[in-house]
Design a protein around this motif. Structure first.
Motif, PDB file in Angstrom:
ATOM      1  N   LEU A  69       0.831  -1.205   0.000  1.00 50.89           N
ATOM      2  CA  LEU A  69       0.000   0.000   0.000  1.00 50.89           C
ATOM      3  C   LEU A  69       0.867   1.258   0.000  1.00 50.89           C
ATOM      4  O   LEU A  69       0.567   2.247  -0.688  1.00 50.89           O
ATOM      5  CB  LEU A  69      -0.940   0.017   1.206  1.00 50.89           C
ATOM      6  CG  LEU A  69      -2.161  -0.908   1.153  1.00 50.89           C
ATOM      7  CD1 LEU A  69      -2.878  -0.918   2.503  1.00 50.89           C
ATOM      8  CD2 LEU A  69      -3.127  -0.461   0.061  1.00 50.89           C
ATOM      9  N   LYS A  70       1.948   1.225   0.761  1.00 53.66           N
ATOM     10  CA  LYS A  70       2.864   2.370   0.800  1.00 53.66           C
ATOM     11  C   LYS A  70       3.518   2.589  -0.560  1.00 53.66           C
ATOM     12  O   LYS A  70       3.736   3.720  -0.986  1.00 53.66           O
ATOM     13  CB  LYS A  70       3.916   2.157   1.879  1.00 53.66           C
ATOM     14  CG  LYS A  70       3.361   2.241   3.302  1.00 53.66           C
ATOM     15  CD  LYS A  70       4.443   1.982   4.336  1.00 53.66           C
ATOM     16  CE  LYS A  70       3.863   2.039   5.748  1.00 53.66           C
ATOM     17  NZ  LYS A  70       4.883   1.711   6.783  1.00 53.66           N
ATOM     18  N   GLU A  71       3.848   1.474  -1.239  1.00 52.67           N
ATOM     19  CA  GLU A  71       4.421   1.590  -2.585  1.00 52.67           C
ATOM     20  C   GLU A  71       3.450   2.298  -3.525  1.00 52.67           C
ATOM     21  O   GLU A  71       3.839   3.162  -4.322  1.00 52.67           O
ATOM     22  CB  GLU A  71       4.747   0.196  -3.131  1.00 52.67           C
ATOM     23  CG  GLU A  71       5.951  -0.473  -2.493  1.00 52.67           C
ATOM     24  CD  GLU A  71       7.262   0.160  -2.948  1.00 52.67           C
ATOM     25  OE1 GLU A  71       7.302   0.752  -4.048  1.00 52.67           O
ATOM     26  OE2 GLU A  71       8.263   0.044  -2.202  1.00 52.67           O
ATOM     27  N   ALA A  72       2.169   1.923  -3.431  1.00 50.01           N
ATOM     28  CA  ALA A  72       1.160   2.569  -4.275  1.00 50.01           C
ATOM     29  C   ALA A  72       1.032   4.049  -3.929  1.00 50.01           C
ATOM     30  O   ALA A  72       0.931   4.906  -4.809  1.00 50.01           O
ATOM     31  CB  ALA A  72      -0.180   1.859  -4.115  1.00 50.01           C
ATOM     32  N   GLU A  73       1.066   4.353  -2.648  1.00 50.93           N
ATOM     33  CA  GLU A  73       0.933   5.736  -2.208  1.00 50.93           C
ATOM     34  C   GLU A  73       2.115   6.578  -2.663  1.00 50.93           C
ATOM     35  O   GLU A  73       1.981   7.780  -2.923  1.00 50.93           O
ATOM     36  CB  GLU A  73       0.808   5.778  -0.692  1.00 50.93           C
ATOM     37  CG  GLU A  73       0.394   7.134  -0.155  1.00 50.93           C
ATOM     38  CD  GLU A  73       0.022   7.104   1.316  1.00 50.93           C
ATOM     39  OE1 GLU A  73      -0.210   8.179   1.870  1.00 50.93           O
ATOM     40  OE2 GLU A  73      -0.020   6.003   1.898  1.00 50.93           O
ATOM     41  N   LEU A  74       3.277   5.946  -2.809  1.00 47.61           N
ATOM     42  CA  LEU A  74       4.471   6.658  -3.261  1.00 47.61           C
ATOM     43  C   LEU A  74       4.509   6.817  -4.783  1.00 47.61           C
ATOM     44  O   LEU A  74       5.459   7.396  -5.322  1.00 47.61           O
ATOM     45  CB  LEU A  74       5.724   5.925  -2.773  1.00 47.61           C
ATOM     46  CG  LEU A  74       5.982   6.003  -1.257  1.00 47.61           C
ATOM     47  CD1 LEU A  74       7.120   5.054  -0.858  1.00 47.61           C
ATOM     48  CD2 LEU A  74       6.326   7.438  -0.857  1.00 47.61           C
ATOM     49  N   GLY A  75       3.483   6.266  -5.459  1.00 50.51           N
ATOM     50  CA  GLY A  75       3.397   6.499  -6.895  1.00 50.51           C
ATOM     51  C   GLY A  75       3.592   5.287  -7.766  1.00 50.51           C
ATOM     52  O   GLY A  75       3.746   5.427  -8.990  1.00 50.51           O
ATOM     53  N   ARG A  76       3.556   4.093  -7.193  1.00 52.25           N
ATOM     54  CA  ARG A  76       3.704   2.899  -8.022  1.00 52.25           C
ATOM     55  C   ARG A  76       2.354   2.549  -8.637  1.00 52.25           C
ATOM     56  O   ARG A  76       1.381   2.278  -7.916  1.00 52.25           O
ATOM     57  CB  ARG A  76       4.227   1.725  -7.187  1.00 52.25           C
ATOM     58  CG  ARG A  76       4.667   0.543  -8.060  1.00 52.25           C
ATOM     59  CD  ARG A  76       5.313  -0.551  -7.230  1.00 52.25           C
ATOM     60  NE  ARG A  76       6.604  -0.151  -6.674  1.00 52.25           N
ATOM     61  CZ  ARG A  76       7.741  -0.133  -7.332  1.00 52.25           C
ATOM     62  NH1 ARG A  76       7.755  -0.463  -8.626  1.00 52.25           N
ATOM     63  NH2 ARG A  76       8.872   0.219  -6.747  1.00 52.25           N
ATOM     64  N   PRO A  77       2.228   2.553  -9.961  1.00 50.64           N
ATOM     65  CA  PRO A  77       0.934   2.343 -10.621  1.00 50.64           C
ATOM     66  C   PRO A  77       0.320   0.981 -10.319  1.00 50.64           C
ATOM     67  O   PRO A  77       1.024  -0.007 -10.070  1.00 50.64           O
ATOM     68  CB  PRO A  77       1.277   2.464 -12.118  1.00 50.64           C
ATOM     69  CG  PRO A  77       2.523   3.278 -12.153  1.00 50.64           C
ATOM     70  CD  PRO A  77       3.295   2.857 -10.931  1.00 50.64           C
ATOM     71  N   VAL A  78      -1.015   0.948 -10.367  1.00 50.15           N
ATOM     72  CA  VAL A  78      -1.778  -0.261 -10.096  1.00 50.15           C
ATOM     73  C   VAL A  78      -2.561  -0.638 -11.348  1.00 50.15           C
ATOM     74  O   VAL A  78      -3.187   0.216 -11.979  1.00 50.15           O
ATOM     75  CB  VAL A  78      -2.759  -0.038  -8.925  1.00 50.15           C
ATOM     76  CG1 VAL A  78      -3.507  -1.324  -8.592  1.00 50.15           C
ATOM     77  CG2 VAL A  78      -2.026   0.499  -7.704  1.00 50.15           C
ATOM     78  N   LYS A  79      -2.506  -1.913 -11.728  1.00 48.12           N
ATOM     79  CA  LYS A  79      -3.216  -2.387 -12.920  1.00 48.12           C
ATOM     80  C   LYS A  79      -4.008  -3.655 -12.575  1.00 48.12           C
ATOM     81  O   LYS A  79      -3.600  -4.442 -11.720  1.00 48.12           O
ATOM     82  CB  LYS A  79      -2.217  -2.711 -14.043  1.00 48.12           C
ATOM     83  CG  LYS A  79      -1.315  -1.542 -14.444  1.00 48.12           C
ATOM     84  CD  LYS A  79      -2.060  -0.478 -15.208  1.00 48.12           C
ATOM     85  CE  LYS A  79      -1.195   0.760 -15.485  1.00 48.12           C
ATOM     86  NZ  LYS A  79       0.002   0.468 -16.271  1.00 48.12           N
TER      87      LYS A  79
END
Length: 480
Positions: free
Chosen positions: A7-17
């Motif tokens: 979740l932190k990775e996503a919050e830091l800008g890692r795109p989700v597909k």
């Protein structure tokens, strides 16, 4: 890696597909299991395309991998990851969810008009399109998929939108397409037969709808606005506390009461009362069902802090595309287009036009292919109950034989009903327009705002309003 760090990775800008074919190097991939598709079969492709991590259920895995994170509910995870990536959990904008079998689009247009007229920057996600500011996106479905919902809301927030009005379908609720979205209010309009090709029965359909009101993802200040005239609405009122109920029947449950003072071709005058306040609203809309829609929109406004004075703007609310829309034509005929594609919606709109005191009511409709077959004869009965003449034709046959669909619908006719069958919708419209006499009204139902006719997987351009104008112009020019 554990879920919290992901979740932190996503919050830091890692795109989700959620589509393996869209995965790029470093993306997070969430493997979703559809009704016909095994989610795990796409994980290998996503990893080969460079996915940073894949999220999946244990039972969807074909093999273990150190880049696969197990989650018991990947759909819920997708909502949380999308919320983290798009930062939708931190948005300042308000979100109203509208659900119900009939009336969602009309209520979203009414609410958009109310909030715009009172100085709010608004955004809408619905059946007709997704729109805010100068942005207009064609709608592929009533409620977009989870990632698209978060993406659009994020863009709306960046563009300064303050209030979003969203149609929320039963499919979207069942499939958790609004996972991670925190609603400020939910509006329940009604529940009548539809989508039983997807839902097992009406109870399953109802349980999908009420997720909007009973899920744990709502804001603490969430407001429920519920139609107390509807039997399913009455059930829902027993399951939520503090709801703002609305209705025209004035039951003991009703808090926002409405009384139709006028209902004719020029529109509605509606007397409203709530707590110790009374006011009158005028609208160019016609029909008792639109009286209910007006109450629903005002109920949502009241729940979110507006006052009755702010509803005066409804008197100049514009036409809702494809919802009892009168089509201006060269012959000056009274022809209406409506999206009604359920028995209840078709009966409501037929009754509305019948009450407008025309000499005859002609009704043209068809039933969609690859959809709930049980409602086909019910739609025929709804039309024939009020129509002097029925024209039965195609709607979106999809992969079904149009004549087979028409055959199913024909079982709803009884002795004495006057009807014509024309498989080709364009020809049926031409026949109906030609059949009209002065003083008649024609309702062309089922497609409303739609710009296509779907046949065997191909969407061919087709618009009822365009065809009506062409048919009327042809008659005026003396064509034969």
């Amino acid at each position: 890696m554990d879920y919290e760090n992901l979740l932190k990775e996503a919050e830091l800008g890692r795109p989700v597909k959620s589509h393996s074919g869209a995965v790029q190097q470093g993306d997070i991939f969430v493997a979703l299991s559809g009704t016909r598709v095994h989610g795990g079969q796409f994980i290998q492709e996503a990893l080969e395309r460079g996915a940073f991590m894949a999220v999946a259920r244990q039972e969807d895995l074909r093999q273990q991998h150190d880049k696969i994170l197990i989650h018991e509910n990947p759909v819920f995870a997708l909502g949380q990851l999308a919320q983290a990536y798009y930062r939708t959990g931190r948005m300042e904008l308000g979100i109203i969810g509208i659900t119900g079998t009939n009336g969602k689009t009309t209520v979203t247009y009414l609410l958009e008009h109310i909030f715009k007229s009172n100085g709010f920057k608004t955004g809408v996600l619905g059946t007709v399109n997704y729109r805010w500011g100068n942005n207009l996106i064609d709608s592929s479905m009533t409620t977009p998929d989870c990632l698209q919902v978060h993406d659009i809301l994020s863009k709306m927030d960046q563009d300064g939108v303050e209030m979003v009005i969203m149609e929320v379908s039963s499919h979207a609720l069942d499939q958790d397409r609004v996972a991670g979205i925190t609603f400020d209010a939910g509006v329940f309009l009604n529940l009548t037969q539809d989508h039983l090709d997807y839902h097992k029965n009406m109870e399953d359909y109802f349980q999908a709808k009420i997720k909007l009101f009973l899920s744990s993802g709502k804001k603490k200040t969430f407001q429920s606005v519920i139609n107390s005239d509807d039997s399913y609405g009455q059930r829902l009122l027993c399951q939520v506390s503090g709801a703002l109920s609305f209705g025209l029947n004035h039951s003991v449950q009703t808090r926002l009461c409405g009384k139709l003072l006028k209902n004719d071709r020029t529109g509605i005058t509606l007397q409203c009362s709530y707590q110790d306040q009374e006011w009158v609203v005028s609208s160019p809309l016609s029909g008792r069902h639109n009286g209910s829609n007006l109450l629903a929109a005002q109920g949502a406004g009241l729940a979110l802090g507006l006052n009755p004075k702010q509803f005066e703007c409804l008197e100049n609310a514009g036409q809702v595309p494809g919802r009892l829309e009168k089509i201006i034509n060269d012959r000056g005929l009274d022809i209406y287009v409506d999206y009604a594609h359920t028995p209840d919606a078709l009966e409501n709109v037929c009754k509305t036009i019948k009450d407008l005191d025309y000499s005859r009511l002609l009704v043209l409709f068809g039933c969609g292919g690859d959809r709930d077959k049980a409602k086909r004869p019910l739609m025929t009965r709804a039309a024939a109950k009020y129509a002097d003449v029925v024209f039965l034709t195609s709607d979106n046959p999809r992969f079904e034989d149009p004549l087979s669909i028409i055959h199913d619908a024909c079982s709803g006719f009884v002795n004495g009903d006057e009807y014509f069958i024309e498989e080709e919708r364009r020809s049926a419209i031409q026949q109906a327009v030609y059949f009209m006499k002065p003083g008649d009204a024609l309702l062309v139902a089922g497609k409303g705002h739609e710009q296509y006719q779907e046949i065997r997987g191909v969407r061919n351009h087709f618009n009822d309003a365009e065809e009506i104008r062409l048919a009327a112009a042809y008659e005026t020019s003396g064509g034969s």
